[in-house]
Design an enzyme around this catalytic site. Structure first.
Site, PDB file in Angstrom:
ATOM      1  N   HIS A   1     -77.687  17.318  24.331  1.00  0.00           N
ATOM      2  CA  HIS A   1     -78.083  17.105  25.723  1.00  0.00           C
ATOM      3  C   HIS A   1     -76.842  17.260  26.609  1.00  0.00           C
ATOM      4  O   HIS A   1     -75.761  16.775  26.273  1.00  0.00           O
ATOM      5  CB  HIS A   1     -78.668  15.696  25.874  1.00  0.00           C
ATOM      6  CG  HIS A   1     -78.958  15.325  27.295  1.00  0.00           C
ATOM      7  ND1 HIS A   1     -79.701  16.133  28.130  1.00  0.00           N
ATOM      8  CD2 HIS A   1     -78.589  14.244  28.031  1.00  0.00           C
ATOM      9  CE1 HIS A   1     -79.770  15.555  29.321  1.00  0.00           C
ATOM     10  NE2 HIS A   1     -79.111  14.412  29.289  1.00  0.00           N
TER      11      HIS A   1
ATOM     12  N   ASN B   1     -76.663  18.518  34.527  1.00  0.00           N
ATOM     13  CA  ASN B   1     -77.652  17.815  33.702  1.00  0.00           C
ATOM     14  C   ASN B   1     -79.050  18.082  34.271  1.00  0.00           C
ATOM     15  O   ASN B   1     -79.406  17.558  35.329  1.00  0.00           O
ATOM     16  CB  ASN B   1     -77.337  16.314  33.711  1.00  0.00           C
ATOM     17  CG  ASN B   1     -78.280  15.503  32.840  1.00  0.00           C
ATOM     18  OD1 ASN B   1     -79.300  16.013  32.371  1.00  0.00           O
ATOM     19  ND2 ASN B   1     -77.953  14.240  32.631  1.00  0.00           N
TER      20      ASN B   1
ATOM     21  N   CYS C   1     -84.079  11.679  29.744  1.00  0.00           N
ATOM     22  CA  CYS C   1     -83.347  12.834  29.218  1.00  0.00           C
ATOM     23  C   CYS C   1     -83.680  13.150  27.766  1.00  0.00           C
ATOM     24  O   CYS C   1     -83.257  14.178  27.234  1.00  0.00           O
ATOM     25  CB  CYS C   1     -81.845  12.634  29.374  1.00  0.00           C
ATOM     26  SG  CYS C   1     -81.319  12.677  31.088  1.00  0.00           S
TER      27      CYS C   1
END
Ligand code: UT7
Length: 331
Positions: free
Chosen positions: A256, A286, A116
């Site tokens: 994020h 996500n 990520c």
């Protein structure tokens, strides 16, 4: 001669049409809209449907939108980096295919993988090429088809992830705008908490690995949550401190999009009001490498030249960090 900095001069994005709502997930696993919403902030995510479409499809669409908006001739691009945890294939670089498909015939291209944090790390890489004077136009694309590695019988992961892509063009700037500072970290202790066990050199694909569902993501959510909350908030606070930025000086936090509770903890630590925090987790979930550029694209019209942006991310590995960037244009 003034120092050359690396500025973002254009952005683009793409999400697939199919909307996977919490209600749909209720029909697949033992979950409910209320649990997902309160624990994560997610209401829906986009899923790429269709035979033979991989991450490159998303990346190409995002790059094409950027090219169209900026009127950039793809032949002028020197380098394309595709930040992704879900490349089309293990060996052939997805970025090389993307470059050819968008007509970037003078560019070289490669993939960058840091789960990520891929896009965040990619910003550092792209900026370094520009700052050194080696290249003039670097296209960084964050793209992931997370649905390709998600087990839709596992309620602990399938509710979180979605598919998407975003792109950002880095170019030299002589006004001091663009990337100002970075604080990037990693810790291999994390590899047991968030991973896809099989398909790599450690555990090659076999009938056994398929049977054991080891080609899907595994996450020990609670442990990852603890590391993520602490490290995202710490690194953002560190970047502010190091650059003498008060909460008034920061115009935007670009966090994020893993969990709304992690985003809230980070912005609280920075002392930021909600209106300065970019958020689209409710719509996309996500999207791993795509969260940061998708935010830039969604909020582009609200950004003003000179705005102080703080990026923060956390991902598998573990990998994490924060970047301070001055926005370079009014759209
Ligand atoms: O982007 C890369 C980095 N990743 C992250 O930052 C993700 C970090 N982790 C998280 O965001 C959260 O840990 C999750 C959203 C994954 C999980 O939230 P949580 O508040 O940590 O829940 P939990 O795992 O502690 O589970 C709490 C309860 C459990 O039941 P019991 O043991 O209390 O009876 C779970 O079995 O919730 C249950 N549960 C669910 N219930 C309904 C777990 N998943 C679900 C679900 N629906 N989808």
């Amino acid at each position: 001669m003034s120092k050359i900095t690396a500025a973002i001069t254009a952005v683009g994005s793409y999400v697939p049409d199919f909307v996977m709502t919490n209600k749909i997930l209720e029909t697949l696993v033992d979950t409910n809209d209320e649990w997902i919403t309160t624990r994560t902030g997610i209401k829906e995510r986009r899923i790429l449907k269709g035979e033979g479409l991989g991450t490159s499809y998303l990346a190409i669409k995002a790059a094409e939108q950027l090219l169209e908006k900026s009127k950039l001739d793809p032949k002028e691009i020197d380098l394309i980096i595709v930040a992704t945890a879900t490349p089309d294939m293990m060996v052939a670089a997805t970025a090389a295919y993307v470059a050819s498909e968008i007509g970037a015939t003078n560019a070289f291209a490669y993939d960058l993988q840091a789960a990520c944090s891929s896009f965040l790390y990619g910003m550092s890489t792209a900026a370094s090429y520009i700052e050194s004077g080696r290249y003039k136009k670097v296209l960084l694309i964050g793209a992931d088809k997370m649905s390709s590695i998600i087990d839709y019988t596992d309620r602990t992961t399938c509710i979180i992830f979605g598919d998407g892509a975003g792109a950002a063009l880095f170019e030299p700037n002589s006004e001091g705008l663009g990337l100002q500072d970075e604080y990037l970290r990693s810790d291999g202790v994390g590899r047991n908490f968030l991973k896809m066990d099989a398909g790599g050199s450690l555990l090659p694909a076999s009938e056994e690995t398929v049977k054991n569902r080891q080609h899907f993501i595994y996450q020990d959510g609670k442990s990852v949550f603890k590391f993520a909350v602490t490290n995202m908030a710490d690194s953002a606070a560190k970047i502010m401190e190091r650059n003498n930025l008060s909460h008034d000086d920061v115009d935007w936090l670009i966090p994020h999009q893993a969990n709304k509770r992690i985003i809230d903890a980070t912005s609280n630590r920075m002392g930021l009001e909600d209106s300065k925090v970019m958020m689209n987790i409710q719509r996309y979930g996500n999207t791993t490498s795509a969260t940061l550029p998708l935010l830039l694209s969604d909020y582009e019209t609200q950004l003003k030249k000179g705005d102080n942006l703080v990026f923060a991310a956390f991902g598998g590995g573990f990998t994490w960090g924060s970047i301070y960037l001055k926005w370079a244009y009014n759209s």
